[in-house]
Scaffold this motif. Structure first.
Motif, short mmCIF file in Angstrom:
data_model
loop_
_atom_site.label_atom_id
_atom_site.label_comp_id
_atom_site.label_asym_id
_atom_site.label_seq_id
_atom_site.Cartn_x
_atom_site.Cartn_y
_atom_site.Cartn_z
N LEU A 1 32.53 45.44 29.99
CA LEU A 1 31.69 44.29 30.31
C LEU A 1 30.30 44.73 30.76
O LEU A 1 29.29 44.11 30.41
CB LEU A 1 32.34 43.43 31.40
N GLU A 2 30.23 45.82 31.54
CA GLU A 2 28.93 46.31 31.98
C GLU A 2 28.10 46.80 30.79
O GLU A 2 26.89 46.66 30.79
CB GLU A 2 29.10 47.42 33.01
N ARG B 1 32.56 37.78 36.11
CA ARG B 1 33.85 38.40 35.71
C ARG B 1 33.92 39.82 36.25
O ARG B 1 34.96 40.24 36.76
CB ARG B 1 33.98 38.39 34.19
N VAL B 2 32.82 40.57 36.13
CA VAL B 2 32.79 41.94 36.65
C VAL B 2 33.03 41.94 38.15
O VAL B 2 33.79 42.77 38.67
CB VAL B 2 31.45 42.64 36.29
N GLU C 1 38.00 47.68 31.51
CA GLU C 1 37.43 46.36 31.23
C GLU C 1 36.08 46.18 31.91
O GLU C 1 35.15 45.63 31.32
CB GLU C 1 38.41 45.27 31.68
N ILE C 2 35.97 46.66 33.14
CA ILE C 2 34.69 46.59 33.86
C ILE C 2 33.62 47.37 33.10
O ILE C 2 32.50 46.89 32.91
CB ILE C 2 34.84 47.13 35.30
N ARG D 1 36.10 43.82 39.95
CA ARG D 1 35.86 44.84 40.98
C ARG D 1 36.65 44.53 42.25
O ARG D 1 37.20 45.43 42.89
CB ARG D 1 34.38 44.95 41.31
N ILE E 1 29.49 37.05 32.55
CA ILE E 1 29.91 38.46 32.53
C ILE E 1 29.79 39.06 33.93
O ILE E 1 30.70 39.74 34.40
CB ILE E 1 29.10 39.27 31.50
N SER E 2 28.68 38.79 34.61
CA SER E 2 28.48 39.32 35.96
C SER E 2 29.55 38.81 36.92
O SER E 2 30.06 39.56 37.75
CB SER E 2 27.09 38.95 36.47
#
Length: 65
Positions: A55-56, A9-10, A51-52, A14, A6-7
């Motif tokens: 996910l966060e 992907r974020v 989306e960010i 970004r 996840i991190s």
């Protein structure tokens, strides 16, 4: 997905968001602007932001108050 995926992907999202910012700035300084392309880029940027954020939210554990 686990926390690391996840991190990562974020981070990629970004970076893409920043790239779109730069594209918008470059298009804004051009003598002629293709409004359709500009609108599509801005929509993509908004989808990335959403989306960010989603996910966060997955990275933050739920705390029962």
């Amino acid at each position: 997905m686990d926390q690391d995926e996840i991190s990562q992907r974020v981070a990629r999202l970004r970076q893409e968001h920043r790239d779109l910012d730069m594209a918008i700035d470059a298009m804004g300084s051009a003598p002629t602007i293709d409004q359709l392309v500009m609108a599509r880029i801005k929509k993509r940027k908004l989808r990335l932001r959403d989306e960010i954020a989603a996910l966060e939210d997955q990275l933050i554990p739920d705390i029962i108050a």
